[in-house]
Design a protein around this motif. Structure first.
Motif, PDB file in Angstrom:
ATOM      1  N   LEU A  86     -28.774  33.272  -7.576  1.00 57.35           N
ATOM      2  CA  LEU A  86     -29.083  32.600  -6.579  1.00 57.35           C
ATOM      3  C   LEU A  86     -28.378  31.062  -6.572  1.00 57.35           C
ATOM      4  N   ILE A  87     -28.422  30.435  -7.461  1.00 57.03           N
ATOM      5  CA  ILE A  87     -28.201  29.113  -7.920  1.00 57.03           C
ATOM      6  C   ILE A  87     -26.519  29.172  -8.067  1.00 57.03           C
ATOM      7  N   PHE A  88     -26.190  30.161  -8.752  1.00 58.29           N
ATOM      8  CA  PHE A  88     -24.846  30.333  -8.883  1.00 58.29           C
ATOM      9  C   PHE A  88     -23.886  30.735  -7.450  1.00 58.29           C
ATOM     10  N   ALA A  89     -24.589  31.684  -6.743  1.00 62.82           N
ATOM     11  CA  ALA A  89     -23.919  32.131  -5.546  1.00 62.82           C
ATOM     12  C   ALA A  89     -24.089  30.863  -4.466  1.00 62.82           C
ATOM     13  N   GLY A  90     -24.974  29.786  -4.676  1.00 65.91           N
ATOM     14  CA  GLY A  90     -25.375  28.764  -3.771  1.00 65.91           C
ATOM     15  C   GLY A  90     -24.007  27.549  -4.265  1.00 65.91           C
ATOM     16  N   ILE A  91     -23.723  27.568  -5.628  1.00 65.15           N
ATOM     17  CA  ILE A  91     -22.764  26.500  -5.964  1.00 65.15           C
ATOM     18  C   ILE A  91     -21.490  27.033  -5.470  1.00 65.15           C
ATOM     19  N   ILE A  92     -21.089  28.417  -5.497  1.00 60.60           N
ATOM     20  CA  ILE A  92     -19.868  29.220  -5.116  1.00 60.60           C
ATOM     21  C   ILE A  92     -19.573  28.774  -3.770  1.00 60.60           C
ATOM     22  N   ALA A  93     -20.783  29.040  -2.970  1.00 61.50           N
ATOM     23  CA  ALA A  93     -20.905  28.779  -1.429  1.00 61.50           C
ATOM     24  C   ALA A  93     -20.487  27.527  -0.934  1.00 61.50           C
ATOM     25  N   ILE A  94     -21.161  26.477  -1.605  1.00 62.28           N
ATOM     26  CA  ILE A  94     -20.786  24.982  -1.425  1.00 62.28           C
ATOM     27  C   ILE A  94     -19.178  24.610  -1.560  1.00 62.28           C
ATOM     28  N   CYS A  95     -18.846  25.412  -2.853  1.00 65.95           N
ATOM     29  CA  CYS A  95     -17.246  24.960  -3.129  1.00 65.95           C
ATOM     30  C   CYS A  95     -16.481  25.759  -1.973  1.00 65.95           C
ATOM     31  N   PHE A  96     -16.800  26.718  -1.492  1.00 65.22           N
ATOM     32  CA  PHE A  96     -16.026  27.380  -0.393  1.00 65.22           C
ATOM     33  C   PHE A  96     -16.332  26.643   0.721  1.00 65.22           C
ATOM     34  N   LEU A  97     -17.329  26.330   1.240  1.00 63.93           N
ATOM     35  CA  LEU A  97     -17.152  25.550   2.368  1.00 63.93           C
ATOM     36  C   LEU A  97     -16.596  24.120   2.319  1.00 63.93           C
ATOM     37  N   GLY A  98     -16.633  23.480   1.171  1.00 61.90           N
ATOM     38  CA  GLY A  98     -15.980  22.174   1.044  1.00 61.90           C
ATOM     39  C   GLY A  98     -14.210  22.450   1.356  1.00 61.90           C
ATOM     40  N   TYR A  99     -13.990  23.476   0.593  1.00 57.15           N
ATOM     41  CA  TYR A  99     -12.518  23.982   0.590  1.00 57.15           C
ATOM     42  C   TYR A  99     -12.157  24.144   2.317  1.00 57.15           C
ATOM     43  N   LEU A 100     -13.106  24.999   2.767  1.00 58.26           N
ATOM     44  CA  LEU A 100     -12.993  25.641   4.320  1.00 58.26           C
ATOM     45  C   LEU A 100     -12.831  24.260   5.376  1.00 58.26           C
ATOM     46  N   PHE A 101     -13.894  23.259   4.961  1.00 57.44           N
ATOM     47  CA  PHE A 101     -14.045  22.255   6.049  1.00 57.44           C
ATOM     48  C   PHE A 101     -13.474  20.993   5.582  1.00 57.44           C
ATOM     49  N   VAL A 102     -13.064  20.774   4.500  1.00 56.14           N
ATOM     50  CA  VAL A 102     -12.428  19.564   3.832  1.00 56.14           C
ATOM     51  C   VAL A 102     -11.087  19.662   3.615  1.00 56.14           C
ATOM     52  N   TYR A 103     -10.701  20.711   2.709  1.00 55.88           N
ATOM     53  CA  TYR A 103      -9.270  20.709   2.362  1.00 55.88           C
ATOM     54  C   TYR A 103      -8.338  21.349   3.065  1.00 55.88           C
ATOM     55  N   LEU A 104      -8.828  22.353   3.824  1.00 58.83           N
ATOM     56  CA  LEU A 104      -7.845  22.999   4.838  1.00 58.83           C
ATOM     57  C   LEU A 104      -7.637  22.228   5.945  1.00 58.83           C
ATOM     58  N   PRO A 105      -8.591  21.430   6.756  1.00 59.00           N
ATOM     59  CA  PRO A 105      -7.983  20.588   7.954  1.00 59.00           C
ATOM     60  C   PRO A 105      -6.989  19.449   7.463  1.00 59.00           C
ATOM     61  N   GLN A 106      -7.416  18.908   6.344  1.00 58.80           N
ATOM     62  CA  GLN A 106      -6.408  17.857   6.003  1.00 58.80           C
ATOM     63  C   GLN A 106      -4.886  18.311   5.736  1.00 58.80           C
ATOM     64  N   LYS A 107      -4.901  19.740   4.941  1.00 59.46           N
ATOM     65  CA  LYS A 107      -3.654  20.364   4.712  1.00 59.46           C
ATOM     66  C   LYS A 107      -2.801  20.606   6.126  1.00 59.46           C
ATOM     67  N   GLN A 108      -3.793  21.223   7.106  1.00 54.41           N
ATOM     68  CA  GLN A 108      -2.962  21.760   8.261  1.00 54.41           C
ATOM     69  C   GLN A 108      -2.661  20.444   9.049  1.00 54.41           C
ATOM     70  N   SER A 109      -3.197  19.304   8.882  1.00 56.69           N
ATOM     71  CA  SER A 109      -3.089  18.099   9.631  1.00 56.69           C
ATOM     72  C   SER A 109      -1.695  17.421   9.290  1.00 56.69           C
ATOM     73  N   LYS A 110      -1.244  17.634   7.891  1.00 54.78           N
ATOM     74  CA  LYS A 110      -0.215  17.077   7.443  1.00 54.78           C
ATOM     75  C   LYS A 110       1.072  17.954   7.710  1.00 54.78           C
ATOM     76  N   ASN A 111       0.835  19.225   7.825  1.00 57.86           N
ATOM     77  CA  ASN A 111       2.112  19.979   8.177  1.00 57.86           C
ATOM     78  C   ASN A 111       1.876  20.320   9.614  1.00 57.86           C
ATOM     79  N   PRO A 112       2.730  20.097  10.460  1.00 57.43           N
ATOM     80  CA  PRO A 112       2.750  20.314  11.955  1.00 57.43           C
ATOM     81  C   PRO A 112       3.193  21.906  12.253  1.00 57.43           C
ATOM     82  N   ALA A 113       2.542  22.110  13.311  1.00 57.65           N
ATOM     83  CA  ALA A 113       2.640  23.935  13.634  1.00 57.65           C
ATOM     84  C   ALA A 113       4.027  24.029  14.186  1.00 57.65           C
TER      85      ALA A 113
END
Length: 77
Positions: A49-76
């Protein structure tokens, strides 16, 4: 994906394969595999459960922090 990223990925895969063969490959036996499986099956549920929670937190960070920053630098297009 840029050509440099593909090249770096291929180099990383080759390095990982070489390290695996040099360090683990020749000495890996079926009894060692059975020992690893027994250890993994013997762990308490809380560890999984702890391992799954760590993986979930990393995925959510990627989803909500990294991807929006990357998409804002690359115009549609």
């Amino acid at each position: 994906m840029q050509p440099r990223d593909v090249f770096d990925g291929i180099l990383l895969a080759i390095l990982g394969t070489i390290l695996y063969i040099r360090l683990i490959g020749p000495t890996f036996s079926s009894s060692r595999l059975q020992t690893v499986i027994d250890v993994l099956l013997g762990l308490e549920l809380i560890f999984y459960l702890i391992f799954a929670g760590i993986i979930a937190i990393c995925f959510l960070g990627y989803l909500f922090v990294y991807l929006p920053q990357k998409q804002s630098k690359n115009p549609a297009r």
